[in-house]
Design an enzyme around this catalytic site. Structure first.
Site, PDB file in Angstrom:
ATOM      1  N   ASN A   9     -36.136  -7.310  -3.865  1.00 48.41           N
ATOM      2  CA  ASN A   9     -36.207  -5.610  -3.805  1.00 48.41           C
ATOM      3  C   ASN A   9     -37.401  -5.719  -3.390  1.00 48.41           C
ATOM      4  OD1 ASN A   9     -34.848  -3.548  -3.851  1.00 48.41           O
ATOM      5  ND2 ASN A   9     -34.303  -3.802  -5.617  1.00 48.41           N
ATOM      6  N   LYS A  11     -38.233  -2.828  -2.995  1.00 47.71           N
ATOM      7  CA  LYS A  11     -38.044  -1.378  -3.140  1.00 47.71           C
ATOM      8  C   LYS A  11     -38.765  -0.655  -2.840  1.00 47.71           C
ATOM      9  CE  LYS A  11     -36.878  -2.637  -7.998  1.00 47.71           C
ATOM     10  NZ  LYS A  11     -37.126  -2.461  -9.930  1.00 47.71           N
ATOM     11  N   HIS A  96     -28.183  -0.018  -6.786  1.00 48.58           N
ATOM     12  CA  HIS A  96     -29.035   0.218  -7.481  1.00 48.58           C
ATOM     13  C   HIS A  96     -29.200   0.852  -9.357  1.00 48.58           C
ATOM     14  CE1 HIS A  96     -33.312  -1.001  -9.340  1.00 48.58           C
ATOM     15  NE2 HIS A  96     -32.905  -2.542  -8.456  1.00 48.58           N
ATOM     16  N   GLU A  98     -32.089   1.628  -9.822  1.00 56.81           N
ATOM     17  CA  GLU A  98     -33.205   3.511  -9.692  1.00 56.81           C
ATOM     18  C   GLU A  98     -32.858   4.404  -8.663  1.00 56.81           C
ATOM     19  OE1 GLU A  98     -36.126   0.487  -8.314  1.00 56.81           O
ATOM     20  OE2 GLU A  98     -36.587  -0.076 -10.357  1.00 56.81           O
ATOM     21  N   GLU A 166     -27.420  -6.411 -13.478  1.00 60.30           N
ATOM     22  CA  GLU A 166     -29.250  -5.834 -14.166  1.00 60.30           C
ATOM     23  C   GLU A 166     -29.377  -4.984 -14.905  1.00 60.30           C
ATOM     24  OE1 GLU A 166     -31.709  -6.329 -10.068  1.00 60.30           O
ATOM     25  OE2 GLU A 166     -30.883  -4.104 -10.077  1.00 60.30           O
ATOM     26  N   GLY A 172     -38.605  -4.613 -14.107  1.00 61.03           N
ATOM     27  CA  GLY A 172     -39.886  -3.540 -14.614  1.00 61.03           C
ATOM     28  C   GLY A 172     -39.992  -4.258 -15.683  1.00 61.03           C
ATOM     29  N   SER A 214     -37.176  -8.190 -14.323  1.00 61.48           N
ATOM     30  CA  SER A 214     -38.009  -9.226 -14.924  1.00 61.48           C
ATOM     31  C   SER A 214     -37.702 -10.897 -14.119  1.00 61.48           C
ATOM     32  CB  SER A 214     -37.916  -9.183 -15.887  1.00 61.48           C
ATOM     33  OG  SER A 214     -38.547  -7.855 -16.538  1.00 61.48           O
TER      34      SER A 214
HETATM   35  P1  PGA Z   1     -37.794  -6.611 -11.344  1.00 64.19           P
HETATM   36  O1  PGA Z   1     -36.850  -5.628 -10.319  1.00 64.19           O
HETATM   37  O2  PGA Z   1     -37.241  -7.855 -10.786  1.00 64.19           O
HETATM   38  O3  PGA Z   1     -38.964  -6.068 -11.426  1.00 64.19           O
HETATM   39  O4  PGA Z   1     -37.386  -6.390 -12.652  1.00 64.19           O
HETATM   40  C1  PGA Z   1     -35.359  -5.833 -10.225  1.00 64.19           C
HETATM   41  C2  PGA Z   1     -34.752  -4.838  -9.880  1.00 64.19           C
HETATM   42  O5  PGA Z   1     -35.028  -4.172 -10.528  1.00 64.19           O
HETATM   43  O6  PGA Z   1     -34.262  -5.659  -8.168  1.00 64.19           O
END
Ligand code: PGA
Length: 254
Positions: A9, A11, A96, A98, A166, A172, A214
């Protein structure tokens, strides 16, 4: 054996097409040598076509980071599942955290899931709690997210569903904040139980479950061996060719 999947992803990264092409070039070289893992790349919408048309291999599949629930019409700024299908995209991340943070609720996620499935896309359905509480209310929160998204999803359509668990608090944050493998295992069992209750054992247990939050080269090993998941949804580490390659190879070889 169930298919192993690693979803990248990207983003809202990188900021230029030139950088996106460079990143894709690196990933392409690495992923093309791996046969035991399905690599799914989810770049920003604007790069999807560009990257897809230059790709002549078959090891990488493409996904969108979101999709709208209607096929066409007066919906400024939205992208429909039919549009994705028409350019050869096969997957879409849906729900997701976000996006949920920007106001996407369970009902919208549900509509997106149904629309994407109707168009024949694979759905990477994201679920996960914001925080943990001593009364384990996060379990009912997760159950609600999952059950509401799957209302009306038929047994046949279940073949196109991938669940990405998640926990929002672990996204993150770097290797140290990632979830303990034993907790990932527990959550993966919890999700399986909900799927089995709805679809029966043989179908419910077939749904791939990914962990996201992460995932980096230093923790992928224990997460994969002890987390009982079928792969990962990778954000930050998917923007670095070597880190992503390490994760891909680990899943491929184990
Ligand atoms: P990350 O993001 O690996 O940077 O923690 C994962 C995600 O939000 O899909």
């Amino acid at each position: 054996m169930k298919k192993k999947i690693v979803v990248a992803n990207w983003k809202m990264n990188p900021t230029t097409l030139v950088e996106a092409e460079k990143l894709f070039d690196g990933v392409k070289k690495k992923a093309s040598r791996l046969s035991n893992v399905q690599t799914v790349l989810c770049p920003p919408f604007v790069y999807l076509t560009e990257l897809f048309v230059t790709y002549s291999g078959n090891k990488i599949k493409f996904g969108a980071q979101d999709v709208f629930w209607e096929e066409k019409g007066a919906r400024t700024g939205e992208i429909s599942p039919l549009m994705l299908k028409s350019i050869g995209v096969e997957y879409s991340i849906i729900g997701h955290s976000e996006r949920r943070e920007l106001g996407e609720d369970n009902d919208m996620v549900h509509k997106k899931v149904l629309a994407a499935l109707k168009a024949g896309l694979y759905v990477v359905l994201c679920v996960g709690e914001k925080e943990r509480d001593d009364n384990a209310l996060y379990l009912s929160f997760l159950k609600e997210e999952l059950q509401s998204a799957l209302i009306g999803v038929s047994k046949n359509q279940l073949n196109n569903i991938i669940i990405a668990y998640e926990p929002i608090w672990a996204i993150g944050k770097g290797a140290k904040a990632a979830m303990q493998p034993s907790d990932i295992h527990e959550m993966s069992l919890f999700i399986k139980k909900i799927l089995v209750e709805k679809y029966g054992k043989s179908l419910g247990l077939k749904v791939p479950i990914l962990y996201g939050g992460s995932v980096v080269p230093t923790n992928v090993e224990t997460m994969f061996s002890r987390g009982a998941v079928n792969g990962f949804l990778v954000g930050g580490a998917s923007l670095d060719v070597d880190s992503f390659d390490f994760i891909l190879k680990h899943v491929n070889n184990n």
